[in-house]
Design an enzyme around this catalytic site. Structure first.
Site, mmCIF file in Angstrom:
data_model
loop_
_atom_site.group_PDB
_atom_site.id
_atom_site.type_symbol
_atom_site.label_atom_id
_atom_site.label_comp_id
_atom_site.label_asym_id
_atom_site.label_seq_id
_atom_site.Cartn_x
_atom_site.Cartn_y
_atom_site.Cartn_z
ATOM 1 N N ARG A 156 0.832 -1.222 0.000
ATOM 2 C CA ARG A 156 0.000 0.000 0.000
ATOM 3 C C ARG A 156 0.858 1.261 0.000
ATOM 4 O O ARG A 156 0.601 2.205 -0.746
ATOM 5 C CB ARG A 156 -0.900 0.005 1.241
ATOM 6 C CG ARG A 156 -2.006 -1.011 1.183
ATOM 7 C CD ARG A 156 -2.673 -1.141 2.537
ATOM 8 N NE ARG A 156 -1.825 -1.918 3.428
ATOM 9 C CZ ARG A 156 -2.210 -3.005 4.091
ATOM 10 N NH1 ARG A 156 -3.443 -3.407 3.997
ATOM 11 N NH2 ARG A 156 -1.371 -3.662 4.864
ATOM 12 N N ARG A 178 7.773 -9.288 -4.602
ATOM 13 C CA ARG A 178 7.662 -10.730 -4.879
ATOM 14 C C ARG A 178 6.523 -10.999 -5.852
ATOM 15 O O ARG A 178 6.635 -11.756 -6.784
ATOM 16 C CB ARG A 178 7.407 -11.496 -3.578
ATOM 17 C CG ARG A 178 8.683 -11.999 -2.954
ATOM 18 C CD ARG A 178 8.380 -12.706 -1.687
ATOM 19 N NE ARG A 178 7.403 -11.919 -0.918
ATOM 20 C CZ ARG A 178 6.974 -12.212 0.282
ATOM 21 N NH1 ARG A 178 7.389 -13.289 0.879
ATOM 22 N NH2 ARG A 178 6.116 -11.446 0.916
ATOM 23 N N ALA A 238 11.389 1.516 5.622
ATOM 24 C CA ALA A 238 10.778 0.207 5.868
ATOM 25 C C ALA A 238 11.010 -0.210 7.327
ATOM 26 O O ALA A 238 10.185 0.074 8.205
ATOM 27 C CB ALA A 238 11.348 -0.804 4.901
ATOM 28 N N ARG A 239 12.130 -0.834 7.584
ATOM 29 C CA ARG A 239 12.504 -1.262 8.933
ATOM 30 C C ARG A 239 14.013 -1.349 8.983
ATOM 31 O O ARG A 239 14.653 -1.679 7.964
ATOM 32 C CB ARG A 239 11.968 -2.667 9.236
ATOM 33 C CG ARG A 239 10.575 -2.725 9.813
ATOM 34 C CD ARG A 239 10.518 -2.208 11.249
ATOM 35 N NE ARG A 239 9.174 -2.304 11.816
ATOM 36 C CZ ARG A 239 8.206 -1.417 11.633
ATOM 37 N NH1 ARG A 239 8.399 -0.336 10.910
ATOM 38 N NH2 ARG A 239 7.022 -1.596 12.201
ATOM 39 N N GLU A 268 17.753 0.339 16.284
ATOM 40 C CA GLU A 268 17.314 1.659 16.752
ATOM 41 C C GLU A 268 16.739 1.567 18.165
ATOM 42 O O GLU A 268 16.222 0.509 18.541
ATOM 43 C CB GLU A 268 16.278 2.260 15.780
ATOM 44 C CG GLU A 268 14.996 1.462 15.652
ATOM 45 C CD GLU A 268 14.065 1.991 14.561
ATOM 46 O OE1 GLU A 268 14.518 2.271 13.446
ATOM 47 O OE2 GLU A 268 12.869 2.096 14.858
ATOM 48 N N HIS A 286 12.552 7.523 13.036
ATOM 49 C CA HIS A 286 11.391 6.636 12.827
ATOM 50 C C HIS A 286 10.065 7.390 13.023
ATOM 51 O O HIS A 286 9.271 7.051 13.903
ATOM 52 C CB HIS A 286 11.464 5.418 13.754
ATOM 53 C CG HIS A 286 10.662 4.245 13.243
ATOM 54 N ND1 HIS A 286 11.006 2.937 13.470
ATOM 55 C CD2 HIS A 286 9.523 4.186 12.505
ATOM 56 C CE1 HIS A 286 10.111 2.139 12.897
ATOM 57 N NE2 HIS A 286 9.205 2.882 12.317
#
Ligand code: GLV
Length: 332
Positions: A156, A178, A238-239, A268, A286
């Site tokens: 999304r 993917r 993202a992460r 983090e 973040h």
């Protein structure tokens, strides 16, 4: 007797008050950092917990907290929660998708633009009193409009970023995921699927938006950075862990890519010292989803899920964004 719930992080006080009309609520108004043993101790006797993306909910915690039936997160990413372990323990888990998509995409785009146009680097220069004269190449960066946008992870948020690039900035959009989008959506977004190496080689501005999982650990490391153009930028919203931060720090120092924008970090809130030591990186703590209305919507959604799982309110029994609805109806 009202069920007991724990609100593990400080959130909007009025939302906590609303929960108090349905539950006995223990909360964390000072936002103290609880260790794992303390979180487990505080969860004793509680049926539900409202968490952010920061609390680790794993098999050991579940075994130590047998009364727990609901883990409701106000984050969309849920790599802090062992979903299969929760399902095996009959614990319903919910996250907070959709409500943060546009806000997070706004931030990803802003971070990419700040990175390409060297906004924070030039502000530091100005604040340090070093601006003494005009110069033709003073903080000359890369164009965003018309440049090729590469999106790694086309869920999304990735799609919302692609839309901004294609419709707002005339950017050709390449993506890797993917699974491919439907042809109609690809056409709407003006986005073309390419292999991961192609994406790295062709993007002028790469934005990373894949969820973290063991499969996406260090998805972008030294070998992938070596494929990128020396003029390219990389933005990670993202992460931490999706990018190898140590390898990125080296690539930035050696100018193997032009610049990076990072909102998330491995380990983090600690930040790799190599990243703090280079000028060509924009660093934020973040905050991609942190507009006030969106943070409120995220907390509201988590509270709605918590009430629904524990049989309260208008959605009783039907949590709106359950990740493992198969555990419903809950074990007694
Ligand atoms: C933020 O990173 C989230 O997953 O909501």
């Amino acid at each position: 007797m009202k069920p007991r719930v724990l609100v593990a992080r400080a959130v909007f006080p009025d939302i906590v008050e609303r929960l108090r009309s349905h539950f006995v609520v223990h909360d964390n108004p000072g936002d103290d950092a609880w260790s794992q043993p303390e979180l487990i101790a505080r969860l004793q006797g509680h049926a539900g917990v409202l968490v952010a993306g920061t609390e680790r909910i794993d098999a050991a915690l579940l075994a130590a907290c047998p009364t727990l039936r609901a883990v409701c997160s106000m984050a969309v990413g849920y790599n802090n929660i062992d979903l299969p372990a929760c399902t095996a323990a009959g614990v319903l888990v919910s996250n907070a998708p959709d409500v943060l998509t546009e806000t997070t995409a706004d931030f990803g785009f802003a971070l990419m633009m700040a990175t390409a146009r060297r906004i924070t680097e030039s502000e530091h220069f100005l604040r340090a009193g070093r601006w003494t004269h005009w110069s033709y190449d003073l903080f000359a960066g890369a164009d965003v409009h018309g440049a090729t946008l590469g999106v790694l992870g086309m869920g999304r948020i990735g799609q919302a970023i692609a839309r901004r690039g294609a419709l707002g900035f005339g950017m050709p959009v390449l993506y890797h995921n993917r699974s491919r989008l439907d042809a109609a959506i690809e056409q709407q977004l003006g986005a073309s699927w390419v292999g991961k190496d192609q994406l790295l080689q062709r993007a002028d501005h790469l934005v990373i938006v894949v969820p973290y999982s063991p499969a996406s650990h260090h998805l972008v490391g030294a070998a992938e950075l070596a494929l990128m153009k020396p003029t390219a930028t990389l933005t990670n919203i993202a992460r931490g862990g999706v990018v190898d931060d140590a390898a990125l720090a080296v690539a930035l120092r050696e100018r193997r890519i032009a610049a990076a924008g990072l909102d998330v970090f491995e380990g983090e809130p600690a930040v790799h010292p190599g990243l703090l030591g280079v000028p060509n990186v924009v660093l934020t703590p973040h905050i991609a989803s942190a507009s006030l209305p969106t943070r409120r919507a995220m907390a509201e959604l988590a509270a709605r899920n918590l009430m629904a799982v524990l049989g309260q309110g208008a959605d009783a029994g039907r949590p709106p964004t359950a990740l493992n609805p198969e555990v419903l109806p809950l074990r007694a």
